[in-house]
Write a protein that holds these residues in place. Structure first.
Motif, mmCIF file in Angstrom:
data_model
loop_
_atom_site.group_PDB
_atom_site.id
_atom_site.type_symbol
_atom_site.label_atom_id
_atom_site.label_comp_id
_atom_site.label_asym_id
_atom_site.label_seq_id
_atom_site.Cartn_x
_atom_site.Cartn_y
_atom_site.Cartn_z
ATOM 1 N N ASP A 1 -0.131 -0.001 -4.353
ATOM 2 C CA ASP A 1 -0.616 -1.079 -4.439
ATOM 3 C C ASP A 1 -1.485 -1.232 -3.364
ATOM 4 O OD1 ASP A 1 -2.900 -2.253 -6.507
ATOM 5 O OD2 ASP A 1 -1.327 -3.339 -7.357
ATOM 6 N N ARG B 1 0.974 -1.013 0.093
ATOM 7 C CA ARG B 1 -0.151 -0.313 -0.138
ATOM 8 C C ARG B 1 0.549 1.191 0.105
ATOM 9 N NH1 ARG B 1 -2.779 -0.967 5.615
ATOM 10 N NH2 ARG B 1 -2.910 -2.618 4.682
ATOM 11 N N HIS C 1 -9.924 1.625 -3.461
ATOM 12 C CA HIS C 1 -9.483 0.042 -3.458
ATOM 13 C C HIS C 1 -10.560 -0.846 -3.568
ATOM 14 C CE1 HIS C 1 -6.567 2.674 -4.861
ATOM 15 N NE2 HIS C 1 -6.130 2.879 -3.690
ATOM 16 N N SER D 1 -7.591 -4.426 -3.566
ATOM 17 C CA SER D 1 -8.475 -4.402 -4.894
ATOM 18 C C SER D 1 -8.121 -5.646 -4.442
ATOM 19 C CB SER D 1 -7.473 -3.652 -5.260
ATOM 20 O OG SER D 1 -6.167 -4.366 -5.462
#
Length: 426
Positions: A267, A261, A323, A271
């Motif tokens: 990222d 994260r 996300h 997700s």
């Protein structure tokens, strides 16, 4: 093998149901001469411990069933140590793939005085930046496997659903075992992932494979696998908060080994998992939110019913935002206090357009609860037989439901409620 004993023997057991015995002996060596080997070598630049010992014994696995195995080393004076072994499946089409987590086993391994958490002094600042598979595991040799994976393997085999076995490292190398899989089951503590492993699991989801996360803190750390010692992929690299010292910084931000994260290359894991890791340590009741969800069928639970100590020792929660998958339903919402702050642990279920369903338990004790009050693991954190029965039935529903292919095609759709549960402010 290194031992001061004069001799030892090796016994290999396949883990499974086997009528309640939970394992079956498949091979045993003759007596092998014991020999003490030199102390471990520490690579100073990364504080990597390696035991560069010669091979003591070789045996083949031809004819062995795919599955999870425990190798038991036993000296002539009664000392024992285990080594976990996965005999991996070449294909998983139509089967439920159990995904084991050796990168996480190795991250916590302090054999030789160093892990990705602590150095020889116990300090975080002197931790390893790279850990090697060319060393034994500490403690019993199989603590992470026994605590977070073993009971789920036994349950899955008892159900008799078609199973396949692999590891995160093997999925990083080759996604073939995930193609056409009915489901992929990530077990109780699977923290360390490569970006490539994450991509392969996400692609499997988007092709229709159901995914389950039977723990918390999953896919939290971004790692690299590099050559070292006896071969390719034998080293797990994770610089964590020292990411600016990572050779990939700043030229390859998506490969820098820190939390998924965090920058660079942020990222968030939600997700894929639907939830975010939030805290440690915690001990709290698990509180049912959507009692009529198909995963709870046959448990008899009611809204607000709780199960003491099931949330721990790490937990995840849903954090509404960009996300989080759109079709996500919070099915357990458990108040807690961690490090003095009030929050919640969430179990969540969502689906994607391929029809795949995704479940996240949101607590690291889910697999441990499968053995609560049986005495088999030696500890149960105060969880009782009622909790074991609840988690067992819920996991049975999950495994049976997910084994039938994309869950959205034969199970009720999720009822998105993250905003309702948390409010517009998240």
């Amino acid at each position: 093998m290194s031992t001061t004993a004069s001799s030892f023997r090796v016994s290999v057991f396949r883990v499974g149901w086997y009528g309640g015995t939970c394992a079956r002996l498949v091979w045993r060596s003759t007596s092998v001469r014991g020999r003490a080997r030199p102390a471990a070598r520490v690579v100073s630049t990364t504080r990597t411990v390696r035991a560069d010992w010669p091979r003591t014994l070789t045996f083949g696995t031809d004819g062995w069933s795919e599955g999870a195995y425990l190798i038991r080393l036993e000296t002539d004076n009664g000392h024992q140590r285990y080594v976990p072994l996965i005999v991996r499946s070449a294909r998983g089409a139509g089967r439920t793939v159990l995904l084991h987590a050796p990168a996480t086993w190795q991250a916590y391994n302090r054999w030789g005085g160093y892990s990705l958490y602590n150095g020889a002094s116990g300090a975080y600042a002197t931790r390893s930046l790279v850990v090697s598979f060319d060393r034994p595991y500490d403690g019993s040799g199989a603590e992470k496997f026994l605590t977070y994976e073993w009971a789920a393997v036994v349950l899955a085999e008892r159900l008799g659903i078609p199973l396949a076995y692999t590891t995160g490292i093997d999925v990083h190398d080759d996604a073939a075992v995930l193609r056409g899989a009915a489901a992929v089951i990530c077990l109780g503590h699977d923290e360390y992932w490569t970006p490539r492993q994450r991509r392969h699991v996400t692609e499997a989801r988007d092709a229709g494979s159901n995914i389950a996360f039977l723990g918390a803190n999953t896919c939290f750390r971004r790692v690299r696998l590099e050559a070292g010692g006896t071969g390719q992929g034998r080293s797990v690299v994770c610089y964590k908060s020292s990411y600016r010292d990572d050779p990939c910084y700043p030229s390859r931000p998506d490969q820098v080994t820190t939390d998924f994260r965090l920058a660079p290359g942020a990222d968030p894991e939600s997700s894929l998992t639907g939830v975010l890791y939030e805290g440690y340590p915690v001990d709290a009741p698990y509180v049912v939110h959507a009692a009529d969800h198909w995963l709870y069928e046959g448990t008899g639970v009611r809204h607000g019913e709780d199960f003491a100590h099931l949330v721990g020792v790490e937990y995840d929660r849903v954090t509404p935002g960009p996300h989080v998958p759109a079709m996500l339903e919070i099915i357990a919402h458990s108040p807690l206090v961690s490090a003095g702050a009030r929050s919640h642990s969430d179990s969540a279920y969502y689906t994607v357009p391929s029809g795949a369903g995704v479940f996240a338990a949101g607590t690291m004790r889910w697999v441990e609860a499968l053995a609560a009050k049986t005495g088999l693991l030696g500890r149960d954190h105060g969880m009782d037989a009622r909790t074991r029965a609840f988690v067992t039935r819920t996991t049975e529903n999950l495994l049976r439901g997910f084994s039938g292919g994309p869950a959205a095609r034969h199970r009720p759709a999720p009822r998105p409620n993250a905003r309702e549960v948390y409010g517009t402010g998240g």
